[in-house]
Design a protein around this motif. Structure first.
Motif, PDB file in Angstrom:
ATOM      1  N   LEU A 113       0.819  -1.216   0.000  1.00 38.73           N
ATOM      2  CA  LEU A 113       0.000   0.000   0.000  1.00 38.73           C
ATOM      3  C   LEU A 113       0.856   1.271   0.000  1.00 38.73           C
ATOM      4  CD1 LEU A 113      -2.774   1.361   0.245  1.00 38.73           C
ATOM      5  CD2 LEU A 113      -2.617   1.052   2.730  1.00 38.73           C
ATOM      6  N   ASP A 136     -12.940  -0.395   2.491  1.00 41.34           N
ATOM      7  CA  ASP A 136     -13.559   0.043   3.746  1.00 41.34           C
ATOM      8  C   ASP A 136     -14.720   0.955   3.390  1.00 41.34           C
ATOM      9  OD1 ASP A 136     -11.989  -1.276   5.630  1.00 41.34           O
ATOM     10  OD2 ASP A 136     -10.473   0.297   5.663  1.00 41.34           O
ATOM     11  N   VAL A 206      -6.226   1.263  12.502  1.00 40.46           N
ATOM     12  CA  VAL A 206      -6.335   2.215  11.390  1.00 40.46           C
ATOM     13  C   VAL A 206      -7.379   1.692  10.396  1.00 40.46           C
ATOM     14  CG1 VAL A 206      -5.088   3.244   9.438  1.00 40.46           C
ATOM     15  CG2 VAL A 206      -3.889   2.830  11.610  1.00 40.46           C
ATOM     16  N   GLN A 232       4.928  -0.519   3.538  1.00 42.17           N
ATOM     17  CA  GLN A 232       3.676  -0.199   4.228  1.00 42.17           C
ATOM     18  C   GLN A 232       3.485   1.307   4.404  1.00 42.17           C
ATOM     19  OE1 GLN A 232       1.377  -2.272   4.744  1.00 42.17           O
ATOM     20  NE2 GLN A 232       2.390  -4.271   4.629  1.00 42.17           N
ATOM     21  N   THR A 234       1.616   2.574   6.710  1.00 40.71           N
ATOM     22  CA  THR A 234       1.711   2.775   8.170  1.00 40.71           C
ATOM     23  C   THR A 234       3.140   3.165   8.567  1.00 40.71           C
ATOM     24  OG1 THR A 234      -0.029   1.160   8.528  1.00 40.71           O
ATOM     25  CG2 THR A 234       1.435   1.549  10.391  1.00 40.71           C
TER      26      THR A 234
HETATM   27  C1  G1P Z   1      -4.576  -1.698   5.059  1.00 41.12           C
HETATM   28  C2  G1P Z   1      -3.538  -0.957   5.902  1.00 41.12           C
HETATM   29  C3  G1P Z   1      -3.822  -1.163   7.392  1.00 41.12           C
HETATM   30  C4  G1P Z   1      -5.237  -0.754   7.720  1.00 41.12           C
HETATM   31  C5  G1P Z   1      -6.245  -1.494   6.808  1.00 41.12           C
HETATM   32  C6  G1P Z   1      -7.639  -0.950   7.008  1.00 41.12           C
HETATM   33  O1  G1P Z   1      -4.384  -3.085   5.240  1.00 41.12           O
HETATM   34  O2  G1P Z   1      -2.248  -1.425   5.572  1.00 41.12           O
HETATM   35  O3  G1P Z   1      -2.923  -0.404   8.157  1.00 41.12           O
HETATM   36  O4  G1P Z   1      -5.503  -1.027   9.083  1.00 41.12           O
HETATM   37  O5  G1P Z   1      -5.902  -1.328   5.412  1.00 41.12           O
HETATM   38  O6  G1P Z   1      -8.569  -1.633   6.235  1.00 41.12           O
HETATM   39  P1  G1P Z   1      -4.999  -4.201   4.240  1.00 41.12           P
HETATM   40  O7  G1P Z   1      -6.415  -4.395   4.682  1.00 41.12           O
HETATM   41  O8  G1P Z   1      -4.902  -3.641   2.857  1.00 41.12           O
HETATM   42  O9  G1P Z   1      -4.169  -5.431   4.448  1.00 41.12           O
END
Ligand code: G1P
Length: 298
Positions: A113, A136, A206, A232, A234
């Motif tokens: 990401l 999300d 997050v 990342q 983050t």
């Molecule tokens: C990403 C981010 C993560 C966050 C999440 C929220 O992860 O890297 O920090 O908490 O989205 O949906 P992923 O879901 O793409 O693995």
């Protein structure tokens, strides 16, 4: 000092969507629908409500359906016009983007990401920007990003949407170490991507809404490969704390659905159908009857 207005948003949409195979073999997961709108439309509507006027998509091979979705469809529109279907033409209006308001950049390798977001570095210039993860989906009276933009006017710095999650789920998220909790806004002193439950600094996770400054993108060059062997986002945000700049978590009002998982996607589908003006009565009857029949059969 007034914080600069946030007018640009990055939508990382390069992921393969393997959790939804075979559906995502030939369509991008962001085109999957909740009732009648694709996931990406929910993200765009939320961004527009927050004042975003420039939309940057970080895509990959096989995502051209997304570009078509935001383009005019002259044949379809001509046929609807000829039939006097004004209501349908109005619905399509929402999917149009002004020429120049939308940009597509390809991430050539799936490096995570953080790397995806950094692909848009040159288009961001020196302004703060938003990042929306379309997986999300957040149902809220006031759209989540709009709530964040208002809070950001007070805080500046970098801001991430945050939500408490159950301990057994924490390892799926970026997690905040909280310095001080001032109600909805949380001052952050550390961030860890996908920690194991025993190493997580809190249960404040997050969620995929961010307001960031270009400094976060500058940090990317010194970010090491992190959780899952990926670069990342983050970790690049956490570097802001090392540099002594403010990072904040924002507890939004609203209900978040993890549409990157089958269970979350189905929950969102049911919730949005129950809230849909044309469907809610008949659909809630259907659900009630189905639940009653299942109970009776037990
Ligand atoms: C990403 C981010 C993560 C966050 C999440 C929220 O992860 O890297 O920090 O908490 O989205 O949906 P992923 O879901 O793409 O693995």
């Amino acid at each position: 000092m007034m914080n600069r207005k946030v007018t640009k948003a990055i939508f990382p949409v390069a992921g393969l969507g393997t959790r939804f195979l075979p559906a995502t073999k030939s369509i991008p997961k962001e085109i999957m629908t909740l009732v009648d709108r694709p996931l990406i439309q929910y993200a765009i509507d939320e961004a527009r409500a927050a004042g975003i006027t420039e939309f940057i998509f970080v895509t990959s091979r096989g995502k051209s359906a997304l570009e078509d979705y935001f383009d005019h469809a002259p044949d379809l529109e001509a046929s609807l016009r000829a039939k006097g279907k004004k209501d349908l033409l109005n619905i399509l209006e929402n999917t149009h983007m002004d020429s120049g308001a939308i940009a597509y950049i390809r991430q050539h390798k799936a490096k995570g990401l953080g790397h995806a977001v950094s692909c848009a570095h040159r288009l961001i210039g020196d302004e703060p920007f938003a990042v929306i993860l379309p997986d999300d989906v957040i149902a809220a009276e006031r759209p989540c990003l709009q709530q964040m933009v208002e809070a950001y006017e007070e805080t500046g710095g970098a801001m991430v949407a945050a939500m408490e999650v159950a301990p057994e789920q924490i390892s799926s998220y970026g997690v905040l170490a909280v310095a001080s909790d001032i109600g909805r806004v949380v001052k952050v002193k550390g961030m860890v991507e996908k920690p194991t439950a025993d190493k997580a600094p809190s249960n404040l996770a997050v969620i995929g809404r961010y307001i960031l400054t270009p400094k976060v993108l500058d940090n990317m060059s010194s970010v090491d490969v992190g959780a899952g062997g990926e670069i990342q986002l983050t970790d690049a945000i956490a570097k802001e704390i090392d540099h002594g700049r403010g990072v904040y978590g924002f507890r939004f009002d609203g209900k978040r659905y993890d549409c990157g998982s089958k269970a979350g996607y189905l929950q969102a589908t049911v919730a949005f159908a129950l809230a849909h003006p044309d469907l809610k009565d008949s659909f809630s009857n259907y659900i009630e009857n189905m639940v009653a029949a299942r109970r009776a059969a037990q």
